[in-house]
Design an enzyme around this catalytic site. Sequence first.
Site, mmCIF file in Angstrom:
data_model
loop_
_atom_site.group_PDB
_atom_site.id
_atom_site.type_symbol
_atom_site.label_atom_id
_atom_site.label_comp_id
_atom_site.label_asym_id
_atom_site.label_seq_id
_atom_site.Cartn_x
_atom_site.Cartn_y
_atom_site.Cartn_z
ATOM 1 N N GLU A 283 52.855 8.719 112.366
ATOM 2 C CA GLU A 283 52.995 8.892 113.806
ATOM 3 C C GLU A 283 52.525 7.650 114.567
ATOM 4 O O GLU A 283 53.173 7.193 115.514
ATOM 5 C CB GLU A 283 52.173 10.103 114.272
ATOM 6 C CG GLU A 283 52.499 11.385 113.542
ATOM 7 C CD GLU A 283 51.587 11.637 112.350
ATOM 8 O OE1 GLU A 283 51.095 12.772 112.225
ATOM 9 O OE2 GLU A 283 51.366 10.699 111.556
ATOM 10 N N PRO B 248 58.119 21.053 70.947
ATOM 11 C CA PRO B 248 57.833 22.457 71.234
ATOM 12 C C PRO B 248 56.342 22.796 71.264
ATOM 13 O O PRO B 248 55.903 23.575 72.114
ATOM 14 C CB PRO B 248 58.548 23.185 70.092
ATOM 15 C CG PRO B 248 59.634 22.260 69.677
ATOM 16 C CD PRO B 248 59.071 20.884 69.840
ATOM 17 N N SER C 128 67.424 17.014 66.329
ATOM 18 C CA SER C 128 67.665 17.615 67.648
ATOM 19 C C SER C 128 68.534 16.745 68.541
ATOM 20 O O SER C 128 68.797 17.110 69.685
ATOM 21 C CB SER C 128 66.325 17.867 68.354
ATOM 22 O OG SER C 128 65.608 16.654 68.525
#
Length: 359
Positions: A55, A272, A171
Amino acid sequence: MAFTEAERLAMARALELAARGPRGRNPQVGAVILSPSGVVLAEGWHRGAGTAHAEVDALSHLPDGAAHGATAVVTLEPCNHTGLTGPCAEALLAAGITRVVYAVDDPGVASGGGAERLAASDVDVAPHLLRDEAAAFLEAWVTSFRLGRPHVTVKWAQSLDGRGAAADGTSQWITGPEARADVHRHRAAADAIIVGTGTALFDDPALTARIDGELAEHQPVPVVIGTRALPRRAKLHDHPHEPIVYGTRDLQSVLADLRDRGLHRVFVEGGPALASAFLEAGLADRLLAYVAPVLLGGDRLSVTDIGVGTIGDARRLRIDSVTTLGDDILFDARFRERRAWPDSSAAPAAHTAPEEGER
């Protein structure tokens, strides 16, 4: 609360300005000053501890008296305390601002109360314009401020039957290119990216953020948790940032140290066991689950034990969005019991009062 179209546009602009500010202990805040007719008079944003708040920065671009009767549109409630800079509420009053529109309440015990101070001086205070957008933007800062740790996003990719890898441990890649590109966008928005030593050793990830095949301008700091040493030829050693390695599973101490290093947005990628540890400890704020239309079977689950022994203890989630990415689906979720930005009437105390120079 009624808002003008000019105020809505100004708040959207203030959020853009806020993003120019540096990440760190201080919130990123933007502000726009509007004339009584809705014309933009000035703009500003917070550039870091010890500098003018948004501001005041905006007001500094105007000659004396030019803000008299104007409206200040700001993303965070104007502060009401003195640190390295003075209270924004007082600066707005001194400038002759007669209306203040803001998006979210200041959660600080010391810095809050600006809205009340302004209203007590007959300023028209209009809160919560684009509140959801601003709360999402400041989510990491308020988590760090209130809980004393970084905001934690846990991500995993899984098959439709809940597996994070095939029987042999491979993966790459469960998900398609669109999902992987989305992961890189989230990496680029994070301050740090965390994996366990199992993932670091087996997958040898680079942990960089790439956009359209090129290194993103902002790179998260790579973090590895575990007791096994990284090989000297690991790709992580080629990362733009030197990896931080913690030989501990004390996640609270890891997160506290990362916060002390100024890292407030943490992205947990694997594997995991590590993801489950964050979930069990209640240290996950946001979950990103990428689900691919493939079946893997076997026992390599994407999430393991998270301390749920009975259905009554299940961790309930709120799904914020479901997005299709090529053939895959992204579930973006948060825990139901946790709000990104608490209502001011129910907000718990901050973890610490703002340090000197902070908001």
